[in-house]
Design an enzyme around this catalytic site. Structure first.
Site, PDB file in Angstrom:
ATOM      1  N   TRP A 262       1.455  11.328  -8.589  1.00 43.85           N
ATOM      2  CA  TRP A 262       2.015  11.062  -9.923  1.00 43.85           C
ATOM      3  C   TRP A 262       1.746   9.589 -10.259  1.00 43.85           C
ATOM      4  CZ3 TRP A 262       7.527   9.246 -10.983  1.00 43.85           C
ATOM      5  CH2 TRP A 262       7.848   9.373 -12.336  1.00 43.85           C
TER       6      TRP A 262
ATOM      7  N   ASP B 105       9.552  13.406  -2.606  1.00 46.19           N
ATOM      8  CA  ASP B 105       9.868  13.488  -4.031  1.00 46.19           C
ATOM      9  C   ASP B 105       9.871  14.973  -4.389  1.00 46.19           C
ATOM     10  OD1 ASP B 105      10.141  13.244  -6.746  1.00 46.19           O
ATOM     11  OD2 ASP B 105       8.360  12.001  -7.057  1.00 46.19           O
TER      12      ASP B 105
ATOM     13  N   ALA C  70      10.747  17.172  -7.466  1.00 48.61           N
ATOM     14  CA  ALA C  70      11.118  17.145  -8.888  1.00 48.61           C
ATOM     15  C   ALA C  70      11.021  18.520  -9.539  1.00 48.61           C
ATOM     16  CB  ALA C  70      10.216  16.158  -9.631  1.00 48.61           C
TER      17      ALA C  70
ATOM     18  N   LYS D  77      13.735  19.070 -14.693  1.00 56.11           N
ATOM     19  CA  LYS D  77      12.928  20.250 -14.978  1.00 56.11           C
ATOM     20  C   LYS D  77      13.701  21.536 -14.704  1.00 56.11           C
ATOM     21  CE  LYS D  77       9.507  17.169 -15.277  1.00 56.11           C
ATOM     22  NZ  LYS D  77       9.757  15.937 -14.660  1.00 56.11           N
TER      23      LYS D  77
HETATM   24  C1  LMR Z   1       5.098  14.256 -15.708  1.00 52.21           C
HETATM   25  O1  LMR Z   1       4.496  13.994 -14.666  1.00 52.21           O
HETATM   26  O2  LMR Z   1       4.532  14.585 -16.758  1.00 52.21           O
HETATM   27  C2  LMR Z   1       6.602  14.218 -15.711  1.00 52.21           C
HETATM   28  O3  LMR Z   1       7.073  13.940 -14.441  1.00 52.21           O
HETATM   29  C3  LMR Z   1       7.153  13.330 -16.741  1.00 52.21           C
HETATM   30  C4  LMR Z   1       6.929  11.888 -16.458  1.00 52.21           C
HETATM   31  O4  LMR Z   1       7.921  11.142 -16.504  1.00 52.21           O
HETATM   32  O5  LMR Z   1       5.793  11.471 -16.219  1.00 52.21           O
END
Ligand code: LMR
Length: 393
Positions: free
Chosen positions: A127, A208, A210, A243
């Site tokens: 991410w 993590d 999520a 989410k």
């Molecule tokens: C994403 O990866 O799109 C989500 O986790 C939202 C974000 O905050 O980036």
């Protein structure tokens, strides 16, 4: 003073959100930011959340401060949701956080307090905000191989090779389930091998999680996290409710630190200290709704069934897209889409092709070709499939 500020790089995901908003083409398709959308393109409030909000409005009598680490009941239900009975509660420290991002940041702060010269290993790719936060904090960061660009599956041999050299002062950041951005996940056998490596090297896992409930189910998605926590002395976990409860803007998350029993109390007081330094009391509204839902049998049953519906709907979208691409391309090269789990899949397209999808077809995905599957619907799937083949992916 402000003239001295330096322009910061824009966040790739949030920038795309803005571009999408500004696009006036009515046929535009948003596969950018990770937000669930139903077949009508709406991000609904879950029924259980709406009911809990109503009850809360009727019954809440004060808005005074709660605790620095949040309401103990929230921490209990969330530790239970994530960890089940994998570790005894006298090994678990926890603190509510403003969303999953807040939990990631605070987890790194905790680790850095324990190890000022922290080194964190992250998957390549991960991410983007993981990298951004680590850079902002000045934490040494290393990449480990994760995604095989040819098969669009996990490059497990590469991952294990890169992590073979980690030591007891290293932290390995892992995605508990539904890897963001690739959608490719370790299988249970691979998790076992990774756990053995962590145990043998003494590195600390930072998980993590999520998207619990978006992959294979609430328990299945937490299985790896539970096994890791049960197998090594210390685990840090950042969990998000954004989410799976659909309460994105309420900023609801938790940081969990599993420690040896003798260190639990010090870890817990450090978490309280960190919250106080950074923002004092964590947001309460979202976490209160989550607590009400998880504690009440009727609300919980309703939530679990709605979450299950969302999960199955995303799986169906995956199947349909893989099928539409099979038909449009006359090949099986997109079948990985049905194997991936969670909201995202990395298509594996070059940035210029992603750009072409946006300019020529009003289809928005992140530059590394990450698609938010939950942004699709049965109407947009054939349009996307045709466009993917047309731009030559
Ligand atoms: C994403 O990866 O799109 C989500 O986790 C939202 C974000 O905050 O980036």
């Amino acid at each position: 003073m402000f003239a001295e500020l330096k322009e910061q790089p824009p966040d790739k995901i949030l920038m795309l959100m803005q571009l999408f908003r500004e696009d006036s083409r009515p046929e535009k398709i948003d596969l950018g930011v990770g937000v669930f959308k139903d077949a009508t393109g709406n991000t609904p409030i879950m029924e259980a959340v709406k009911t809990a909000e109503k009850q809360l409005w009727e019954n809440e009598t004060t808005k005074t401060y709660v605790g620095l680490t949040g309401d103990a009941a929230f921490n209990d239900v969330m530790c239970d949701l994530v960890l089940g009975d994998a570790v005894p509660s006298d090994r678990v420290a926890s603190a509510a956080q403003p969303g999953g991002t807040g939990a990631v940041r605070q987890g790194l702060e905790l680790l850095r307090m324990a190890r000022p010269n922290l080194r964190v290993w992250v998957s390549d790719p991960t991410w983007p905000n993981h990298l951004s936060i680590l850079k902002f904090m000045g934490v040494e960061t290393r990449l480990y191989r994760y995604f095989d660009a040819d098969t669009r599956a996990v490059d497990f041999d590469g991952m294990m090779e890169d992590l073979a050299g980690v030591g007891p002062d290293d932290v390995v950041l892992l995605h508990g389930c539904c890897h963001n951005p690739t959608g490719a996940n370790l299988n249970p056998t691979q998790w076992e091998a990774l756990i053995a490596l962590l145990a043998q090297t003494g590195a600390t896992p930072f998980i993590d999680i999520a998207y619990q409930g978006f992959g294979d189910g609430l328990d299945a998605d937490a299985d790896a996290t539970r096994k890791v926590a049960a197998s090594v002395p210390e685990t840090v976990i950042a969990a998000s409710c954004s989410k799976n409860f659909g309460i994105y803007r309420e900023r609801t998350g938790i940081l969990i630190a599993v420690a040896p029993e003798a260190d639990r109390s010090l870890t817990q007081s450090t978490l309280a200290y960190l919250n106080r330094q950074n923002f004092s009391f964590p947001p309460d509204h979202g976490s209160r709704l989550v607590t009400m839902i998880l504690q009440d049998t009727t609300l919980r049953t309703a939530w679990e069934s709605e979450l299950e519906h969302v999960r199955n709907y995303m799986l169906e979208l995956r199947q349909q897209l893989a099928e539409a691409l099979r038909a449009a391309s006359g090949s099986d090269r997109f079948s990985f889409l049905a194997e991936h789990r969670g909201m995202f899949s990395r298509l594996g397209a070059a940035p210029d092709k992603v750009e072409k999808l946006r300019t020529d077809h009003a289809i928005y995905m992140v530059g590394d070709s990450r698609m938010n599957i939950a942004g699709l619907n049965p109407q947009s799937i054939p349009i996307l499939a045709k466009a993917i083949v047309e731009v030559g992916i």
